[in-house]
Design a protein around this motif. Structure first.
Motif, short mmCIF file in Angstrom:
data_model
loop_
_atom_site.label_atom_id
_atom_site.label_comp_id
_atom_site.label_asym_id
_atom_site.label_seq_id
_atom_site.Cartn_x
_atom_site.Cartn_y
_atom_site.Cartn_z
N GLN A 146 2.18 50.79 18.05
CA GLN A 146 1.54 50.99 19.34
C GLN A 146 2.59 51.46 20.34
OE1 GLN A 146 -0.09 47.40 20.95
NE2 GLN A 146 1.65 46.13 20.37
N THR A 147 2.17 52.33 21.25
CA THR A 147 3.09 52.96 22.19
C THR A 147 3.11 52.21 23.51
OG1 THR A 147 2.66 55.11 21.17
CG2 THR A 147 3.66 55.11 23.36
N MET A 148 4.33 51.98 24.03
CA MET A 148 4.51 51.35 25.33
C MET A 148 5.45 52.19 26.17
SD MET A 148 6.28 47.70 26.33
CE MET A 148 7.89 48.49 26.39
N LYS A 149 5.13 52.33 27.47
CA LYS A 149 6.00 53.06 28.38
C LYS A 149 6.50 52.13 29.46
CE LYS A 149 4.14 57.75 27.88
NZ LYS A 149 3.58 58.92 28.60
N ASP A 150 7.81 52.28 29.82
CA ASP A 150 8.32 51.47 30.91
C ASP A 150 8.11 52.19 32.24
OD1 ASP A 150 10.23 53.48 31.08
OD2 ASP A 150 11.86 52.29 30.25
N GLN A 151 8.63 51.60 33.33
CA GLN A 151 8.39 52.16 34.65
C GLN A 151 9.06 53.51 34.85
OE1 GLN A 151 10.04 49.32 37.34
NE2 GLN A 151 12.13 49.47 36.55
N ASN A 152 10.02 53.85 33.99
CA ASN A 152 10.68 55.14 34.09
C ASN A 152 10.06 56.19 33.18
OD1 ASN A 152 12.65 54.15 35.92
ND2 ASN A 152 13.72 53.19 34.19
N GLY A 153 8.98 55.80 32.48
CA GLY A 153 8.32 56.74 31.59
C GLY A 153 8.90 56.82 30.20
N LYS A 154 9.90 55.99 29.90
CA LYS A 154 10.47 56.00 28.55
C LYS A 154 9.48 55.37 27.57
CE LYS A 154 14.50 54.69 25.81
NZ LYS A 154 15.83 54.04 25.81
N THR A 155 9.34 55.99 26.42
CA THR A 155 8.35 55.55 25.43
C THR A 155 9.01 54.71 24.34
OG1 THR A 155 7.02 57.53 25.81
CG2 THR A 155 6.62 56.33 23.76
N TYR A 156 8.34 53.60 23.98
CA TYR A 156 8.81 52.74 22.89
C TYR A 156 7.70 52.63 21.85
CZ TYR A 156 12.32 51.25 26.31
OH TYR A 156 13.33 51.22 27.23
N GLN B 248 18.94 52.88 35.93
CA GLN B 248 19.50 52.96 34.59
C GLN B 248 19.79 51.57 34.03
OE1 GLN B 248 22.91 55.52 34.87
NE2 GLN B 248 21.70 57.39 35.10
N THR B 249 20.25 50.67 34.92
CA THR B 249 20.52 49.30 34.48
C THR B 249 19.23 48.62 34.02
OG1 THR B 249 22.38 49.13 36.00
CG2 THR B 249 21.44 47.06 35.19
N ALA B 250 18.14 48.79 34.81
CA ALA B 250 16.86 48.21 34.44
C ALA B 250 16.35 48.79 33.12
CB ALA B 250 15.83 48.44 35.54
N ALA B 251 16.53 50.10 32.93
CA ALA B 251 16.09 50.74 31.69
C ALA B 251 16.87 50.20 30.49
CB ALA B 251 16.25 52.25 31.79
N ALA B 252 18.19 49.99 30.70
CA ALA B 252 19.01 49.44 29.62
C ALA B 252 18.57 48.02 29.27
CB ALA B 252 20.48 49.45 30.02
N GLN B 253 18.22 47.22 30.29
CA GLN B 253 17.76 45.85 30.04
C GLN B 253 16.42 45.87 29.31
OE1 GLN B 253 19.43 42.72 30.91
NE2 GLN B 253 17.95 42.33 29.30
N THR B 254 15.50 46.79 29.71
CA THR B 254 14.21 46.89 29.04
C THR B 254 14.39 47.27 27.57
OG1 THR B 254 13.10 47.55 31.09
CG2 THR B 254 11.98 48.10 29.03
N ALA B 255 15.27 48.23 27.31
CA ALA B 255 15.52 48.64 25.92
C ALA B 255 16.05 47.48 25.11
CB ALA B 255 16.50 49.81 25.89
N THR B 256 16.95 46.68 25.71
CA THR B 256 17.48 45.51 25.01
C THR B 256 16.37 44.51 24.73
OG1 THR B 256 19.64 45.78 26.05
CG2 THR B 256 19.13 43.61 25.15
N ASN B 257 15.50 44.28 25.73
CA ASN B 257 14.39 43.33 25.54
C ASN B 257 13.46 43.79 24.43
OD1 ASN B 257 15.43 41.85 27.64
ND2 ASN B 257 14.01 42.63 29.17
#
Length: 335
Positions: free
Chosen positions: A54-64, A15-24
């Motif tokens: 354009q769609t990007m997914k992180d390692q947890n599958g969350k879509t941006y 969850q911490t990594a996902a929060a950092q990715t969202a911030t980035n």
């Protein structure tokens, strides 16, 4: 016993990594928006617009959804008119060059003939006539001069003069042809290359001008250390927890020490009216609040119960002394 506070839950690494990715990602989107600066000049403008995502997914599958930008250049009305007119001119030159190409296709299929015979023929065809005309006029002048001197045609003097004239003419002819040989070669090559040069000139005037793009200034926002903030918050919670545990342990030790000193039936004054600087520091397992306080009459800081709280849970352990203040039998109250 005094209740022990619960320890804070450690942050989940995923969850911490996902929060950092969202911030980035949010920071990157903000930087892109700040960097695409619209520009307006007297000659025209340059504007950036969101043209898609354009769609990007992180390692947890969350879509941006990341915005993509397109740059649009626009001329001023005056420059646009010049551009349109120039394009029409270049298009006309291009069409004319294409027409000329069809006309010279036969020339390109024929080798250039620079043989001596062809060069002599070119010189004769183009310059020999002028040379002969000049010498014909000179011969006519000679004939007139001889006649004026009384030298008749067919006489020895006439023949000698005509022979000398013919010798000079032949020598001049040889010199003339030698001088004209190089000119004839250049002229043949010029006639061959002239159509090609014309087409090249036409094509050079019909080139499409590529647009010149402007380098937009970039603005970079610093990325927030979201993971560091999460971990720092956890460390602060752990510090507060450890402090509460220490206070709880101290409260328990003090309370139990107080209880042991009261064995034998003697009870301490627990009336709230006798105390000041009252602060709650814990809770017994039976629900009674535990406080630290000072007696109004003086003395060190104490830890204990309030009679009004005890009366609601164990009323049998509360009684009045001779002065009308409540006392509590701790042995019974802490059960």
């Amino acid at each position: 016993m005094v209740s022990t506070p619960k320890a804070p839950k450690a942050p989940d690494p995923t969850q911490t990594a996902a929060a950092q990715t969202a911030t980035n990602v949010d920071t990157a989107i903000a930087n892109a928006g700040l960097s695409h600066t619209n520009q307006y000049t007297p000659d025209g403008s340059l504007e950036y617009k969101v043209s898609g995502y354009q769609t990007m997914k992180d390692q947890n599958g969350k879509t941006y959804q990341l915005p993509t930008y397109s740059a649009y250049q626009t001329y001023s009305p005056q420059n646009q008119a010049i551009y349109d007119q120039t394009q029409q001119t270049q298009l006309g030159l291009s069409k004319l060059a294409n027409e000329q190409t069809g006309k010279i296709s036969g020339i390109l299929g024929t080798n250039v003939d620079l043989s001596a015979g062809n060069v002599d023929k070119y010189a004769n065809d183009h310059w020999q006539g002028g040379f002969n005309n000049q010498w014909d006029r000179d011969q006519a002048s000679l004939d007139q001069s001889l006649a004026d001197k009384g030298i008749s045609m067919g006489s020895e003097a006439y023949n000698n003069a005509l022979r000398d004239f013919s010798t000079r003419k032949q020598a001049a002819s040889d010199q003339f042809l030698g001088d004209m040989y190089s000119n004839a070669q250049n002229s043949i090559l010029t006639e061959r290359n002239q159509p090609l040069n014309e087409i090249s000139a036409l094509m050079s005037g019909s080139q499409v001008n590529q647009p010149n793009y402007v380098n937009a200034p970039t603005t970079q926002l610093p990325t927030v250390d979201q993971a560091g903030l999460i971990n720092e918050n956890y460390n602060q919670q752990m510090g507060a927890y450890n402090s509460q545990v220490s206070k709880s342990n101290a409260a328990m030790g003090g309370l139990f020490g107080l209880g042991s000193s009261l064995l034998g039936g003697w009870a301490m004054g627990s009336d709230r009216r006798l105390k000041e600087d009252i602060k709650r520091v814990g809770t017994l397992d039976n629900g009674l609040p535990v406080y630290v306080f000072r007696y109004k009459k003086g003395g060190p800081t104490q830890i204990g119960l309030m009679s009004d709280d005890v009366r609601e849970v164990h009323p049998e352990s509360v009684f009045e002394d001779a002065e009308g203040f409540d006392r509590v039998d701790y042995e019974k109250a802490v059960v």
